[in-house]
Design a protein around this motif. Structure first.
Motif: not given
Lengths: 111, 929
Positions: B52-54, B33-34, B29-31, B19-20, B26-27, B22-24
């Motif tokens: 950027r995530l650290g 993409d941008r 992936a979005e970053t 789960e964790l 996703y973050h 997947q959450e990270f």
């Protein structure tokens, strides 16, 4: 303008996240990051990853609730929403923040 | 997230991780993409997003920590680690768990017995209010006593009941065996005579039917029987219709009126009662129709009282003392003479706690059991010392690793926790296995303590006390052997550990094998040597104890009882209800001269029939067989002196041929013969101790003595016609007592029961069958019972046999464990000194020199251990003094033997690694440094 350091930001993170969720509705972690940096005009920047421990902590305390959703792009995202308890917490934190800033302002204004 | 979810997450790491992630992801992936949308190339976008995530791992872990109970998780990790370590060393694990299980199990088993026999209270209401009423020491109650707990006569009981103020209820009871059979071999039930207040006073109610009340125990005596749950199941198969069915006790029918609950076993711990009938029934079962109730000189009842609220035992005793004089006055036996009467009137009653019931078993086995508990405790201690040594050795090997962990920031207590996990697992496994073993061991012990005639019933159901004890012992052992190595390992200074020779870091494997750490190794090692010396000392104590008990048993078994027990069996006859006896009684079934004569004829006939059986060497009749638990004594005065001023003497009555049958030598004079009839002058035969006591060792043949008689009757005078060798009377342990033997042929009032001793030259089985048939021919209603005399003797030695077996076993176990410890330590020394030995050999030392070097080390340890052990043994020996026979507690022979045994096997155990060291090639040792 110097960017605000992480440590001070961590303390107010709860406040910012709760306020964001209240005004913007349900958001995932990435969205929260985006919103905070955008709306603050990039004055506030933080290590993005440090948002997540805070979010999970808040969920444990019962201030936010979460669920998994599928985005338009087809990805799985965990989306957080504020709870009634969270709203009460937000009100408390806002009050404390106002008190703190007014107090600091007064002391700084004293010459 | 509620707490149970946090607990659950500890045990589903994969799901949480997924789960964790997947959450990270996703973050990220979005970053990405941008960033790509802003124009960055894909790979750079990915890298930038991660930046950027650290720190991915740290953030993920922090997030994870929010979702689990952290303490639970680290405990789980510790346990998993401990399990893995144990699995990697199966040999060590098996030995450790087994020795712990045995140690803990043995302790728990003995404690279970102590608990059942000593500590548990009676399964009645408020047992702490119960109080036993007894006479103070030195009371005068001459007459007949029955049963192990009987202290009062019925008139005394009546008086106590009438006058006492301290108790809300007083209850009386008497234990007896009742014969359920109507002839032939008897089938006994364990019975109780109880007063009407018994069940009510104890607070025991019936689960079926009702219990006895005051209305059942009165003059009319329409007696019914209350049976125990166990008896109900056995005899009536738990049938509810048992109420109203008739039970025949000693030939008299009693209707069953109730069943008591399964937990109520009676008053005596170790005994399970079967049937309870009211005291008034004694009259119905008595051969003379009156029984013991009217007797002022028959002391057969035991009395218990329930204290009134606010009353204490001390206050009750004071009250009882105060009312004693009037009770004694009212019950003074008329036949007492002045001296006896004075003593009787001065008798005082007292009260003692009785919450855990009375118990012959307790008196007999309490001391041995506590001793055994101490023994098993010591064995466990040795076991723990061994484990501690092993764990210390292993911890020493892991020093560099621990030093490294400390250096990079581990908390010391966290390390201790991890190292302790292994010990906790071992202790837990040992405790669980041990608890199971305990049940087996305790049951076996109870079986060992039982004899067919005298079965022991002990409630061995595990209760909270036993479980608490087991858990406590397990925790203690874990602390003893686990904590110390863990603490010592974790609290060393990393610098000193890491200062180990550079070679240790370069070639860690060989360095660890050789264990060449000199500095920190030294101080720890003297602790280990101390442990081994302690083990040796304790083993010596246990071996010494074993020798003492085994020799005691041997002394008792080889003690000459004064007769040849092999090849004799006793035949007990009871013709209470047989036609043979009844025919001779008068209309009211009272004994007459005719019935006595008839009995004498019957004895004669039985004796003849028995002698006629092929294989029988000789037959004789006797009243009291040796070591049977029965006795008969009276005051004796010699050569005209009045008996009342004389000394106490034991008595027995026998027929001619007794001494020949028993194999007791006649030293002077003669045996009884047919000329010693009723009309002839009274004669007697005495033993050596009698001659010594009354005649100073001179030949008593030809002298006379008088025996104390009832008030108003003249003292009978006997002429001594024979002197025999001493023989044991009550039990094998006692010194030889003075005994006077009277001829059965001069017995004026022979009873309706008789005992014959038969010496056989062949296996007794067919002879016993022939005897049974022969007697049954006379009258099938005659009851017959057989006892082998040697078995009777053996059974009296049960306790000694138990102590010898168990202490021997534990002594052996302790020695083995101590030797294992010694072996381990010597091997370790040898490994440590490999370099030194290599240098010595290279310089010209011979094998013998090397062996001597190592053995010296062992000898020092042995010496210290033995010295301490000898001191401990002498001190501990006093605890067992009362249980020994023919030995003093500081018996030097046993001590020397134990020390010699221990020393020789210890030297052997250290010789093996010494030889190995001497034979080893010195080059690898020299090369590794």
């Amino acid at each position: 303008m110097p960017k605000s350091r992480n440590d001070k930001l961590q303390g107010t993170l709860t406040l910012l996240v709760l306020r964001t969720l209240e005004s913007r509705g349900a958001l995932h972690g990435y969205g929260l990051c985006e919103h905070i940096s955008q709306v603050s005009g990039e004055l506030l920047e933080m290590e993005e990853g440090s948002l997540y421990p805070a979010l999970h902590r808040m969920e444990q305390d019962g201030w936010v609730s979460s669920k998994w959703e599928v985005t338009d792009k087809g990805r799985n995202a965990k989306v957080y929403a504020i709870t009634a308890q969270g709203k009460r917490q937000l009100a408390d934190e806002q009050q404390s923040w106002d008190r703190l800033t007014s107090g600091v302002k007064r002391v700084l204004r004293y010459s | 997230m509620p707490w149970y979810q946090r607990w659950r997450n500890v045990f589903r790491p994969e799901k949480l991780n997924a789960e964790l992630d997947q959450e990270f992801q996703y973050h990220l992936a979005e970053t990405t993409d941008r960033l790509v949308a802003e124009g960055l190339p894909r790979e750079e976008a990915v890298t930038e997003a991660r930046l950027r995530l650290g720190n991915y791992s740290i953030q993920k872990e922090s997030t994870r920590d929010m979702n689990i109970a952290v303490w639970l998780d680290s405990t789980r990790a510790d346990i998993a680690y401990g399990l893995r370590q144990l699995k990697l060393n199966p040999g060590f694990t098996t030995i450790a768990v087994l020795s712990l299980a045995l140690g803990i199990g043995a302790n728990a088993a003995i404690f279970q017995l102590v608990n059942a026999i000593r500590l548990k209270t009676l399964p009645v209401q408020n047992p702490q209010e119960l109080v036993l009423i007894d006479f103070e020491d030195g009371s005068v109650r001459h007459g007949s006593g029955w049963g192990p707990h009987g202290i009062a006569s019925y008139p005394q009981w009546d008086q106590i009941r009438a006058h006492q103020q301290a108790f809300s209820d007083v209850m009386a009871w008497h234990q007896e065996l009742f014969n359920l059979a109507m002839g032939g071999e008897p089938h006994y039930a364990r019975g109780m005579y109880v007063s009407g207040s018994f069940f009510r006073g104890l607070g025991v109610s019936a689960i079926l039917g009702r219990t006895l009340t005051e209305r059942d125990d009165n003059d009319a005596c329409s007696a019914g029987a209350v049976i125990s749950y166990a008896f109900w199941q056995r005899q009536f198969l738990g049938d509810a219709g048992a109420i109203g069915r008739k039970l025949t006790l000693n030939g008299y029918p009693f209707p069953v009126i109730g069943v008591t609950p399964p937990s109520f076993f009676g008053m005596e711990v170790g005994n399970q009662y079967d049937v309870a009938i009211p005291i008034c029934a004694d009259r119905l079962l008595a051969k003379d129709g009156k029984g013991r109730m009217p007797l002022n000189t028959g002391f057969w009842l035991a009395i218990i009282g329930r204290l009134k609220p606010e009353w204490t035992v001390a206050r009750a005793t004071a009250h009882l003392r105060a009312i004693s004089p009037e009770i004694m006055r009212a019950t003074l036996p008329t036949r007492y003479r002045t001296e006896e009467a004075k003593g009787y009137l001065a008798n005082k009653l007292k009260a003692t706690e009785a919450g855990s019931g009375v118990s012959g078993l307790r008196t007999e086995y309490e001391r041995p059991l506590w001793l055994l508990l101490a023994t098993t405790g010591l064995v466990l201690l040795i076991s723990c010392a061994n484990l501690a040594n092993l764990l210390l050795a292993r911890a020493a090997v892991r020093e560099p690793e621990i030093a490294m962990r400390l250096a990079i920031g581990a908390l010391r207590w966290r390390l201790v926790r991890q190292l302790l996990a292994e010990s906790v697992l071992l202790a837990a496994a040992g405790a669980v296995l041990g608890a199971g073993l305990a049940l087996i061991i305790s049951r076996s012990l109870v079986l060992l303590m039982s004899t067919p005639n005298n079965q022991v019933f002990v409630d061995l159901a595990p209760d909270w006390r036993m479980l608490a004890f087991t858990a406590g012992v397990a925790t203690l052992t874990c602390l003893l052997f686990g904590l110390l190595p863990a603490v010592r390992a974790a609290y060393l200074s990393p610098a000193s550990a890491m200062r180990a020779p550079a070679s240790a870091m370069r070639a860690p494997a060989s360095a660890m094998r050789a264990g060449t750490r000199v500095t920190s190794g030294r101080e720890r090692f003297s602790f280990r040597r101390g442990l081994v010396a302690t083990q040796i000392a304790i083993s010596l104590v246990l071996l010494f104890g074993a020798f003492l008990f085994v020799r005691t048993l041997n002394n008792l078994v080889t003690e000459d009882p004064g007769f040849k027990a092999e090849g004799i069996f006793a035949v007990e006859i009871d013709f209470g209800k047989s036609a043979v006896d009844y025919a001779a009684r008068d209309a009211s079934a009272i004994e007459t001269q005719r019935s006595y004569d008839k009995r004498r004829g019957v004895y004669h006939e039985i004796s003849d029939r028995l002698s006629a059986i092929p294989g029988v060497a000789s037959v004789a009749q006797v009243d009291i067989t040796p070591v049977s638990g029965n006795g008969w004594d009276n005051l004796v005065g010699v050569d005209g002196a009045a008996a009342v001023n004389g000394k106490d003497c034991n008595f027995d009555a026998l027929s001619p041929g007794y001494f020949k049958t028993m194999g007791t030598t006649v030293l002077a004079g003669r045996e009884f013969n047919d000329r010693d009839t009723l009309s002839a002058p009274k004669v007697a035969i005495v033993n050596e101790t009698f001659a010594r006591t009354f005649f100073g060792g001179a030949n008593p043949v030809g002298h006379t003595f008088r025996v104390s008689a009832e008030a108003g009757k003249a003292e009978p005078v006997y002429q001594i016609v024979g002197l025999v060798r001493n023989s044991k009377y009550h039990d094998l342990r006692e010194d030889f007592q003075p005994i006077a033997f009277l001829p059965k042929t001069q017995d004026e009032t022979p009873g309706p029961g008789a005992t014959f001793v038969v010496r056989v030259a062949v296996p007794p089985g067919p002879v016993m069958n022939a005897a049974k048939n022969a007697i049954r021919e006379m009258d099938p209603a005659i009851q017959i019972e057989f006892h082998a005399l040697s078995l009777q003797l053996q059974n009296s030695l049960l306790r000694e046999k138990l102590m010898a077996t168990l202490s021997g076993g534990f002594g052996f176990l302790a020695a083995v464990l101590a030797l294992l410890g010694l072996y381990g330590v010597i091997s370790y020394t040898v490994a440590q000194r490999r370099n030194e030995i290599g240098v010595r050999v290279a310089l010209g030392a011979t094998r013998a020199n090397v062996v001597g070097l190592v053995m010296r080390e062992a000898a020092v340890l042995l010496g210290v251990g033995l010295a301490a052990g000898i001191g401990l043994s002498l001190w501990a020996g006093t605890a067992a003094a009362t249980l020994l026979f023919g030995l003093k507690p500081h018996d030097l022979a046993s001590l020397t033997a134990a020390a010699a045994l221990l020393a020789s096997i210890a030297l052997l155990a250290s010789y093996i690694p010494a030889r190995r060291a001497a034979g080893a090639d010195p080059m690898p040792a020299l090369r590794s440094d």
